[in-house]
Design a protein around this motif. Structure first.
Motif, PDB file in Angstrom:
ATOM      1  N   TRP A 169       0.831  -1.197   0.000  1.00  0.00           N
ATOM      2  CA  TRP A 169       0.000   0.000   0.000  1.00  0.00           C
ATOM      3  C   TRP A 169       0.869   1.252   0.000  1.00  0.00           C
ATOM      4  O   TRP A 169       1.950   1.259   0.597  1.00  0.00           O
ATOM      5  CB  TRP A 169      -0.884   0.058   1.240  1.00  0.00           C
ATOM      6  N   ARG A 170       0.386   2.303  -0.637  1.00  0.00           N
ATOM      7  CA  ARG A 170       1.014   3.621  -0.539  1.00  0.00           C
ATOM      8  C   ARG A 170      -0.040   4.610  -0.054  1.00  0.00           C
ATOM      9  O   ARG A 170      -1.079   4.782  -0.701  1.00  0.00           O
ATOM     10  CB  ARG A 170       1.573   4.072  -1.882  1.00  0.00           C
ATOM     11  N   ASP A 171       0.204   5.212   1.091  1.00  0.00           N
ATOM     12  CA  ASP A 171      -0.728   6.158   1.701  1.00  0.00           C
ATOM     13  C   ASP A 171      -2.130   5.572   1.803  1.00  0.00           C
ATOM     14  O   ASP A 171      -3.136   6.235   1.536  1.00  0.00           O
ATOM     15  CB  ASP A 171      -0.751   7.477   0.923  1.00  0.00           C
ATOM     16  N   GLY A 172      -2.201   4.294   2.184  1.00  0.00           N
ATOM     17  CA  GLY A 172      -3.479   3.654   2.426  1.00  0.00           C
ATOM     18  C   GLY A 172      -4.180   3.131   1.200  1.00  0.00           C
ATOM     19  O   GLY A 172      -5.307   2.624   1.297  1.00  0.00           O
ATOM     20  N   VAL A 173      -3.573   3.221   0.018  1.00  0.00           N
ATOM     21  CA  VAL A 173      -4.175   2.754  -1.235  1.00  0.00           C
ATOM     22  C   VAL A 173      -3.324   1.607  -1.783  1.00  0.00           C
ATOM     23  O   VAL A 173      -2.087   1.666  -1.737  1.00  0.00           O
ATOM     24  CB  VAL A 173      -4.254   3.894  -2.267  1.00  0.00           C
ATOM     25  N   VAL A 174      -3.986   0.551  -2.280  1.00  0.00           N
ATOM     26  CA  VAL A 174      -3.231  -0.573  -2.844  1.00  0.00           C
ATOM     27  C   VAL A 174      -2.358  -0.078  -3.989  1.00  0.00           C
ATOM     28  O   VAL A 174      -2.835   0.530  -4.946  1.00  0.00           O
ATOM     29  CB  VAL A 174      -4.183  -1.676  -3.345  1.00  0.00           C
ATOM     30  N   PHE A 175      -1.062  -0.353  -3.879  1.00  0.00           N
ATOM     31  CA  PHE A 175      -0.100   0.090  -4.889  1.00  0.00           C
ATOM     32  C   PHE A 175       0.315  -1.062  -5.788  1.00  0.00           C
ATOM     33  O   PHE A 175       0.525  -0.880  -6.986  1.00  0.00           O
ATOM     34  CB  PHE A 175       1.127   0.677  -4.197  1.00  0.00           C
ATOM     35  N   GLY A 176       0.459  -2.252  -5.218  1.00  0.00           N
ATOM     36  CA  GLY A 176       0.904  -3.394  -6.003  1.00  0.00           C
ATOM     37  C   GLY A 176       0.601  -4.689  -5.300  1.00  0.00           C
ATOM     38  O   GLY A 176       0.447  -4.733  -4.077  1.00  0.00           O
ATOM     39  N   VAL A 177       0.496  -5.747  -6.072  1.00  0.00           N
ATOM     40  CA  VAL A 177       0.235  -7.087  -5.552  1.00  0.00           C
ATOM     41  C   VAL A 177       1.155  -8.059  -6.258  1.00  0.00           C
ATOM     42  O   VAL A 177       1.256  -8.037  -7.491  1.00  0.00           O
ATOM     43  CB  VAL A 177      -1.232  -7.512  -5.778  1.00  0.00           C
ATOM     44  N   ASP A 178       1.850  -8.879  -5.487  1.00  0.00           N
ATOM     45  CA  ASP A 178       2.676  -9.932  -6.068  1.00  0.00           C
ATOM     46  C   ASP A 178       2.126 -11.253  -5.570  1.00  0.00           C
ATOM     47  O   ASP A 178       2.190 -11.545  -4.378  1.00  0.00           O
ATOM     48  CB  ASP A 178       4.140  -9.764  -5.667  1.00  0.00           C
ATOM     49  N   GLY A 179       1.524 -12.060  -6.451  1.00  0.00           N
ATOM     50  CA  GLY A 179       0.891 -13.303  -6.040  1.00  0.00           C
ATOM     51  C   GLY A 179       1.545 -14.527  -6.640  1.00  0.00           C
ATOM     52  O   GLY A 179       2.541 -14.451  -7.355  1.00  0.00           O
ATOM     53  N   ASP A 180       0.953 -15.682  -6.326  1.00  0.00           N
ATOM     54  CA  ASP A 180       1.384 -16.972  -6.849  1.00  0.00           C
ATOM     55  C   ASP A 180       2.820 -17.320  -6.469  1.00  0.00           C
ATOM     56  O   ASP A 180       3.557 -17.926  -7.236  1.00  0.00           O
ATOM     57  CB  ASP A 180       1.223 -17.018  -8.379  1.00  0.00           C
ATOM     58  N   GLU A 181       3.231 -16.912  -5.286  1.00  0.00           N
ATOM     59  CA  GLU A 181       4.543 -17.273  -4.762  1.00  0.00           C
ATOM     60  C   GLU A 181       4.349 -18.119  -3.495  1.00  0.00           C
ATOM     61  O   GLU A 181       3.258 -18.183  -2.937  1.00  0.00           O
ATOM     62  CB  GLU A 181       5.358 -16.023  -4.411  1.00  0.00           C
ATOM     63  N   GLN A 182       5.401 -18.758  -3.041  1.00  0.00           N
ATOM     64  CA  GLN A 182       5.369 -19.481  -1.774  1.00  0.00           C
ATOM     65  C   GLN A 182       6.176 -18.674  -0.758  1.00  0.00           C
ATOM     66  O   GLN A 182       7.322 -18.967  -0.467  1.00  0.00           O
ATOM     67  CB  GLN A 182       5.929 -20.894  -1.940  1.00  0.00           C
ATOM     68  N   VAL A 183       5.560 -17.642  -0.231  1.00  0.00           N
ATOM     69  CA  VAL A 183       6.239 -16.708   0.667  1.00  0.00           C
ATOM     70  C   VAL A 183       6.146 -17.233   2.103  1.00  0.00           C
ATOM     71  O   VAL A 183       5.071 -17.582   2.577  1.00  0.00           O
ATOM     72  CB  VAL A 183       5.608 -15.309   0.583  1.00  0.00           C
ATOM     73  N   GLN A 184       7.278 -17.262   2.783  1.00  0.00           N
ATOM     74  CA  GLN A 184       7.304 -17.760   4.147  1.00  0.00           C
ATOM     75  C   GLN A 184       7.179 -16.637   5.165  1.00  0.00           C
ATOM     76  O   GLN A 184       6.421 -16.743   6.130  1.00  0.00           O
ATOM     77  CB  GLN A 184       8.593 -18.560   4.378  1.00  0.00           C
ATOM     78  N   TYR A 185       7.931 -15.558   4.976  1.00  0.00           N
ATOM     79  CA  TYR A 185       7.920 -14.453   5.930  1.00  0.00           C
ATOM     80  C   TYR A 185       8.043 -13.131   5.189  1.00  0.00           C
ATOM     81  O   TYR A 185       8.654 -13.047   4.128  1.00  0.00           O
ATOM     82  CB  TYR A 185       9.081 -14.572   6.932  1.00  0.00           C
ATOM     83  N   LEU A 186       7.451 -12.105   5.777  1.00  0.00           N
ATOM     84  CA  LEU A 186       7.607 -10.734   5.293  1.00  0.00           C
ATOM     85  C   LEU A 186       8.086  -9.906   6.480  1.00  0.00           C
ATOM     86  O   LEU A 186       7.463  -9.922   7.544  1.00  0.00           O
ATOM     87  CB  LEU A 186       6.279 -10.186   4.774  1.00  0.00           C
ATOM     88  N   HIS A 187       9.190  -9.171   6.313  1.00  0.00           N
ATOM     89  CA  HIS A 187       9.825  -8.541   7.462  1.00  0.00           C
ATOM     90  C   HIS A 187       9.819  -7.020   7.452  1.00  0.00           C
ATOM     91  O   HIS A 187       9.756  -6.397   8.501  1.00  0.00           O
ATOM     92  CB  HIS A 187      11.273  -9.018   7.595  1.00  0.00           C
ATOM     93  N   ALA A 188       9.944  -6.397   6.288  1.00  0.00           N
ATOM     94  CA  ALA A 188      10.125  -4.945   6.273  1.00  0.00           C
ATOM     95  C   ALA A 188       9.779  -4.395   4.897  1.00  0.00           C
ATOM     96  O   ALA A 188       9.718  -5.125   3.903  1.00  0.00           O
ATOM     97  CB  ALA A 188      11.574  -4.593   6.641  1.00  0.00           C
ATOM     98  N   VAL A 189       9.550  -3.068   4.855  1.00  0.00           N
ATOM     99  CA  VAL A 189       9.347  -2.349   3.600  1.00  0.00           C
ATOM    100  C   VAL A 189      10.079  -1.018   3.726  1.00  0.00           C
ATOM    101  O   VAL A 189      10.179  -0.458   4.822  1.00  0.00           O
ATOM    102  CB  VAL A 189       7.844  -2.140   3.316  1.00  0.00           C
TER     103      VAL A 189
END
Length: 383
Positions: free
Chosen positions: A124-144
């Motif tokens: 999200w950017r300023d509360g609005v969806v900015f991008g989506v990355d799907g169809d992956e096998q993501v284990q953890y998300l840590h930071a942006v």
């Protein structure tokens, strides 16, 4: 959160929600089971070494006491009262039912959340969806970071790989000479795009890694032993630990020039790590300790007390931490905690990241019927 942090927080909502119809949901469950087996095995390898949680120009004075930046003062930049903070639910793309607690960049403009079925990341950017990355096998998300690039770990070719996310997933390279089977975890990213993390090649050895301009390099560890990097600040300070799994690992900080030093623990505390660095502060989430890195000489640990069942989640630049219980959320600076308002109609809450000035905080909320599931409805506080 990194793997150890995830295990510690299993009672709270997890890191992400997604389902796109019955077919995708069924496939997601299969992927999740497969991923859980591989991911848990990797987590158990490091269960006593790595905890997490802020992001790198690497030209700074060689000692923290020489940084020359004035200390902003207790609770600086924080909301004066809970009433000053608005709760804003974050919109979800079509087919995504929820995410884990959003991580927040240092400016407060960017947020990212891991989908509940671990198949992608929402940014999200300023509360609005900015991008989506799907169809992956993501284990953890840590930071942006302040460019909207997120960092975490994903299952790639049967191993854990450090990855970044923008509108697609990018796999970060292994350090030179590492076997291709080496697991690699991405844990932090700063405004300059420098990423940190660690490798695991056996049951008791890990190595801290830093990526600059897409190239991997190992951070120096005293005596050439084990270590892990958990976080990198916007001015290039890296926090983590040194020591092997199942040993008395210790909190450690690397300066922007690559040299480092160990942070002391209070008497009676045998293990510790740096989960996050922001501004002039480093924090150990599990031991409830803060160190002010600009203190002349060796920074002394400053304990802060929290109630049982309350987790420390993130660190702002003035040393304020976020505290999260199942039905509470607050900011703890150097005085009394500041309670945050909660979205109505939910039964469980979990905090995510915080901006450097403490004015934007991520969170996730769950309904009673979903209280034992992974993920929830993402939101943010804007103070």
């Amino acid at each position: 959160m990194n793997p150890l942090q995830e295990l510690r927080d299993l009672d709270g909502p997890g890191t992400a929600l997604t389902a796109e119809g019955l077919v995708r949901a069924g496939r997601a469950r299969v992927r999740r089971r497969r991923q859980a087996v591989a991911g848990l095995a990797a987590v158990l390898v490091l269960v006593l070494t790595v905890g997490t949680a802020a992001v790198a120009g690497l030209q700074q004075p060689p000692h923290p006491a020489d940084r020359g930046r004035p200390y902003p003062g207790p609770m600086s930049g924080l909301p004066p009262a809970p009433a000053a903070c608005d709760v804003q639910m974050l919109p979800l793309p079509s087919g995504v039912e929820g995410t884990g607690p959003p991580v927040i960049d240092s400016t407060g403009h960017w947020a990212a959340g891991l989908m509940d079925d671990h198949t992608g990341v929402v940014i999200w950017r300023d509360g609005v969806v900015f991008g989506v990355d799907g169809d992956e096998q993501v284990q953890y998300l840590h930071a942006v970071n302040s460019s909207g690039t997120a960092v975490g770990s994903a299952n790639v070719a049967g191993r854990a790989a450090a990855v970044t996310f923008t509108d697609r997933m990018n796999v970060l390279p292994l350090p030179a000479g590492m076997p291709v089977t080496t697991s690699l975890w991405g844990t932090g990213i700063n405004g300059a795009g420098t990423v940190v993390g660690y490798t695991t090649a056996s049951s008791n050895v890990s190595k801290p890694v830093l990526w600059r301009d897409g190239k991997a390099e190992l951070l120096a560890v005293p005596g050439g032993g084990s270590g892990a990097a958990n976080w990198i600040s916007d001015d290039g300070w890296v926090g983590g630990l040194v020591g092997q799994v199942y040993d008395a690992y210790r909190p450690y900080v690397w300066r922007p020039d690559g040299t480092g030093f160990e942070l002391p623990l209070p008497a009676g505390v045998g293990k510790g790590m740096v989960n996050a660095i922001a501004g002039e502060w480093a924090v150990d989430f599990d031991n409830h300790l803060r160190w002010r890195l600009t203190t002349p000489g060796t920074p002394l640990p400053q304990p802060f007390g929290v109630a049982d069942g309350i987790y420390v989640r993130a660190l702002a630049a003035d040393g304020t931490v976020t505290l999260s219980g199942s039905k509470s959320a607050s900011l703890w600076g150097f005085g009394d905690p500041v309670d945050l308002p909660l979205p109505a109609g939910f039964s469980k809450y979990q905090m995510g990241g915080i901006s450097a000035d403490g004015r934007v905080i991520g969170g996730v909320a769950q309904h009673l019927m979903d209280a034992n599931t992974f993920g929830g409805e993402p939101f943010r506080w804007v103070c």
